[in-house]
Motif scaffolding. Structure first.
Motif, PDB file in Angstrom:
ATOM      1  N   ASN A  16     -56.637  40.516 -54.691  1.00  0.00           N
ATOM      2  CA  ASN A  16     -55.290  39.945 -54.616  1.00  0.00           C
ATOM      3  C   ASN A  16     -54.261  40.906 -55.182  1.00  0.00           C
ATOM      4  OD1 ASN A  16     -55.871  37.561 -53.368  1.00  0.00           O
ATOM      5  ND2 ASN A  16     -55.880  36.325 -55.240  1.00  0.00           N
ATOM      6  N   LYS A  44     -53.626  43.372 -52.639  1.00  0.00           N
ATOM      7  CA  LYS A  44     -52.927  42.824 -51.468  1.00  0.00           C
ATOM      8  C   LYS A  44     -51.436  42.604 -51.738  1.00  0.00           C
ATOM      9  CE  LYS A  44     -55.348  39.140 -50.599  1.00  0.00           C
ATOM     10  NZ  LYS A  44     -56.140  38.001 -50.079  1.00  0.00           N
ATOM     11  N   TYR A  45     -51.122  42.162 -52.963  1.00  0.00           N
ATOM     12  CA  TYR A  45     -49.741  41.772 -53.244  1.00  0.00           C
ATOM     13  C   TYR A  45     -48.997  42.810 -54.089  1.00  0.00           C
ATOM     14  CZ  TYR A  45     -51.498  37.547 -51.175  1.00  0.00           C
ATOM     15  OH  TYR A  45     -52.071  36.662 -50.296  1.00  0.00           O
ATOM     16  N   ASP A  51     -51.037  43.522 -62.330  1.00  0.00           N
ATOM     17  CA  ASP A  51     -50.524  44.392 -61.263  1.00  0.00           C
ATOM     18  C   ASP A  51     -49.016  44.582 -61.390  1.00  0.00           C
ATOM     19  OD1 ASP A  51     -49.027  42.375 -59.676  1.00  0.00           O
ATOM     20  OD2 ASP A  51     -51.007  41.545 -59.244  1.00  0.00           O
ATOM     21  N   TYR A  83     -53.563  27.007 -50.697  1.00  0.00           N
ATOM     22  CA  TYR A  83     -52.171  27.126 -51.124  1.00  0.00           C
ATOM     23  C   TYR A  83     -51.754  28.591 -51.114  1.00  0.00           C
ATOM     24  CZ  TYR A  83     -47.788  26.340 -53.416  1.00  0.00           C
ATOM     25  OH  TYR A  83     -46.447  26.290 -53.673  1.00  0.00           O
ATOM     26  N   ARG A  84     -50.662  28.893 -50.436  1.00  0.00           N
ATOM     27  CA  ARG A  84     -50.112  30.247 -50.439  1.00  0.00           C
ATOM     28  C   ARG A  84     -48.623  30.170 -50.716  1.00  0.00           C
ATOM     29  NH1 ARG A  84     -53.225  29.085 -45.436  1.00  0.00           N
ATOM     30  NH2 ARG A  84     -54.568  30.863 -45.040  1.00  0.00           N
ATOM     31  N   VAL A  85     -48.134  31.144 -51.466  1.00  0.00           N
ATOM     32  CA  VAL A  85     -46.701  31.179 -51.745  1.00  0.00           C
ATOM     33  C   VAL A  85     -45.962  31.485 -50.445  1.00  0.00           C
ATOM     34  CG1 VAL A  85     -44.881  32.379 -53.002  1.00  0.00           C
ATOM     35  CG2 VAL A  85     -47.091  31.919 -54.116  1.00  0.00           C
ATOM     36  N   SER A  99     -49.457  36.163 -46.579  1.00  0.00           N
ATOM     37  CA  SER A  99     -50.889  36.015 -46.841  1.00  0.00           C
ATOM     38  C   SER A  99     -51.684  36.338 -45.578  1.00  0.00           C
ATOM     39  CB  SER A  99     -51.201  34.596 -47.309  1.00  0.00           C
ATOM     40  OG  SER A  99     -52.552  34.285 -47.107  1.00  0.00           O
ATOM     41  N   GLY A 146     -55.317  37.256 -45.930  1.00  0.00           N
ATOM     42  CA  GLY A 146     -55.727  36.207 -46.874  1.00  0.00           C
ATOM     43  C   GLY A 146     -56.265  34.966 -46.186  1.00  0.00           C
ATOM     44  N   THR A 147     -57.103  34.230 -46.896  1.00  0.00           N
ATOM     45  CA  THR A 147     -57.602  32.962 -46.354  1.00  0.00           C
ATOM     46  C   THR A 147     -57.044  31.768 -47.136  1.00  0.00           C
ATOM     47  OG1 THR A 147     -59.497  32.911 -47.851  1.00  0.00           O
ATOM     48  CG2 THR A 147     -59.817  34.015 -45.749  1.00  0.00           C
ATOM     49  N   GLY A 148     -56.420  32.046 -48.283  1.00  0.00           N
ATOM     50  CA  GLY A 148     -55.905  30.959 -49.108  1.00  0.00           C
ATOM     51  C   GLY A 148     -56.984  30.310 -49.961  1.00  0.00           C
ATOM     52  N   GLY A 175     -59.209  32.392 -51.998  1.00  0.00           N
ATOM     53  CA  GLY A 175     -59.647  33.327 -53.040  1.00  0.00           C
ATOM     54  C   GLY A 175     -59.511  32.776 -54.447  1.00  0.00           C
ATOM     55  N   LEU A 176     -58.352  32.200 -54.762  1.00  0.00           N
ATOM     56  CA  LEU A 176     -58.143  31.715 -56.130  1.00  0.00           C
ATOM     57  C   LEU A 176     -58.859  30.395 -56.393  1.00  0.00           C
ATOM     58  CD1 LEU A 176     -54.432  32.680 -56.952  1.00  0.00           C
ATOM     59  CD2 LEU A 176     -56.545  33.758 -57.746  1.00  0.00           C
TER      60      LEU A 176
HETATM   61  P1  ADP Z   1     -54.789  34.410 -50.208  1.00  0.00           P
HETATM   62  O1  ADP Z   1     -56.022  34.547 -49.412  1.00  0.00           O
HETATM   63  O2  ADP Z   1     -53.618  33.879 -49.436  1.00  0.00           O
HETATM   64  O3  ADP Z   1     -54.468  35.641 -50.986  1.00  0.00           O
HETATM   65  P2  ADP Z   1     -55.504  33.165 -52.766  1.00  0.00           P
HETATM   66  O4  ADP Z   1     -56.092  31.826 -53.043  1.00  0.00           O
HETATM   67  O5  ADP Z   1     -56.291  34.351 -53.176  1.00  0.00           O
HETATM   68  O6  ADP Z   1     -55.139  33.195 -51.221  1.00  0.00           O
HETATM   69  O7  ADP Z   1     -54.089  33.236 -53.472  1.00  0.00           O
HETATM   70  C1  ADP Z   1     -53.145  32.171 -53.246  1.00  0.00           C
HETATM   71  C2  ADP Z   1     -51.730  32.717 -53.188  1.00  0.00           C
HETATM   72  O8  ADP Z   1     -51.364  33.195 -54.492  1.00  0.00           O
HETATM   73  C3  ADP Z   1     -51.534  33.916 -52.275  1.00  0.00           C
HETATM   74  O9  ADP Z   1     -51.283  33.509 -50.945  1.00  0.00           O
HETATM   75  C4  ADP Z   1     -50.334  34.603 -52.905  1.00  0.00           C
HETATM   76  O10 ADP Z   1     -49.152  33.985 -52.456  1.00  0.00           O
HETATM   77  C5  ADP Z   1     -50.476  34.292 -54.385  1.00  0.00           C
HETATM   78  N1  ADP Z   1     -51.068  35.407 -55.169  1.00  0.00           N
HETATM   79  C6  ADP Z   1     -52.352  35.531 -55.573  1.00  0.00           C
HETATM   80  N2  ADP Z   1     -52.543  36.643 -56.299  1.00  0.00           N
HETATM   81  C7  ADP Z   1     -51.336  37.254 -56.378  1.00  0.00           C
HETATM   82  C8  ADP Z   1     -50.858  38.459 -57.000  1.00  0.00           C
HETATM   83  N3  ADP Z   1     -51.656  39.250 -57.702  1.00  0.00           N
HETATM   84  N4  ADP Z   1     -49.531  38.751 -56.860  1.00  0.00           N
HETATM   85  C9  ADP Z   1     -48.707  37.952 -56.162  1.00  0.00           C
HETATM   86  N5  ADP Z   1     -49.094  36.807 -55.542  1.00  0.00           N
HETATM   87  C10 ADP Z   1     -50.386  36.460 -55.641  1.00  0.00           C
END
Ligand code: ADP
Length: 264
Positions: free
Chosen positions: A162, A165-166, A190, A208-210, A215, A220-222, A224-225
């Motif tokens: 992540n 990616k971000y 980061d 959930y994605r911002v 994403s 992204g799959t939404g 990961g977290l």
């Molecule tokens: P995704 O597969 O969309 O990355 P995650 O469950 O891993 O899904 O993360 C959920 C959301 O949290 C992401 O879509 C992103 O918007 C936000 N996010 C996660 N990690 C970070 C990061 N290191 N910096 C900024 N935004 C993040």
């Protein structure tokens, strides 16, 4: 929640107030709702790439095949969407395995100092190509933690992935692991896009994605977290997020050294 409204009017022409009585639905009902919401979300998430794939195949069959350039572009899209489907299904299976097995999974003593090389190798491969500096700072002789080794690795990698990616090109990612009192802390930091304050409490929810479009663009799959959260729980630990929009984020995992996990 069931809501009953009761009129509090002694004088029928004058409403003095309204009282709302709220009752919590049972835990079972909540779980059921969560489950059916998850199934609905999964179906929707799977359908999006499938619709795209079948649309492009249809267009190819209807003549687009004859134009070489168009054909190649469409095949590329089909390829990307198929990969996306595979990732999605892998993540769904991982999440469900962690949820099902967290009470029965083999637990072992994990030596973080030894395993970090494997994590670093994968992280460096991911960071390459984006000109991101990847730094790890590990205290020497960290104590054992107790849990599933593969899951611990996956948790770190999800957070690092992540972060990559971000974070825009030329950014920096730092992984810090240290002991404080009876806990091991793992921090992934980061210099990326950051997370709006109002989204932080929902980040660990499934799907959930911002920013859904972003994403999707970064693959992204939404999930990961959500996977990270369940792994941290299996270690009896906690996770916290600090972030500043446009500046960067840090995910802080805290794991008890002797804890066998809260099992559930
Ligand atoms: P995704 O597969 O969309 O990355 P995650 O469950 O891993 O899904 O993360 C959920 C959301 O949290 C992401 O879509 C992103 O918007 C936000 N996010 C996660 N990690 C970070 C990061 N290191 N910096 C900024 N935004 C993040």
């Amino acid at each position: 929640i069931y809501t009953n409204f009761i009129r509090l009017d002694m004088d029928p022409n004058r409403i003095i107030g309204v009282m709302a009585v709220m009752q919590d639905v049972t835990e079972m009902r909540k779980l059921e709702n969560m489950r059916s919401e998850f199934v609905a979300n999964v179906s929707h998430e799977l359908k999006t790439p499938l619709t795209s794939i079948s649309g492009f195949i249809e267009t190819l069959k209807n003549g687009a095949m004859d134009n070489e350039k168009v054909r190649d572009r469409f095949l590329d899209i089909i390829d990307i969407e198929t990969e996306r489907l595979t990732r999605l299904i892998d993540d769904i299976l991982t999440l469900s395995a962690i949820e099902n097995d967290k009470n029965t999974i083999k637990r072992e003593e994990i030596r973080i100092n030894e395993m970090i090389n494997e994590v670093n190798m994968m992280a460096e491969a991911l960071a390459k190509g984006k000109q991101i500096t990847y730094i790890t700072e590990l205290e020497a002789d960290l104590p054992f933690i107790y849990g599933n080794r593969d899951w611990f690795k996956q948790m770190l990698l999800n957070l690092i992935e992540n972060a990559i990616k971000y974070t825009p090109e030329n950014g920096q990612i730092k992984v810090l692991i240290y002991k404080r009192y009876e806990h091991v802390f793992a921090v992934v930091k980061d210099t990326g896009i950051g997370i709006p304050k109002e989204d932080i409490s929902r980040l660990f929810e499934r799907f959930y994605r911002v920013d859904k479009a972003r994403s999707r663009k970064v693959g992204g799959t939404g999930l990961g977290l959500a996977i990270v959260k369940h792994i941290v729980l299996s270690f009896g630990g906690e996770i916290k997020v600090n972030s500043k929009l446009g500046k960067g984020s840090e995910f802080i995992v805290r794991i008890p050294i002797l804890g066998r996990g809260k099992l559930g």
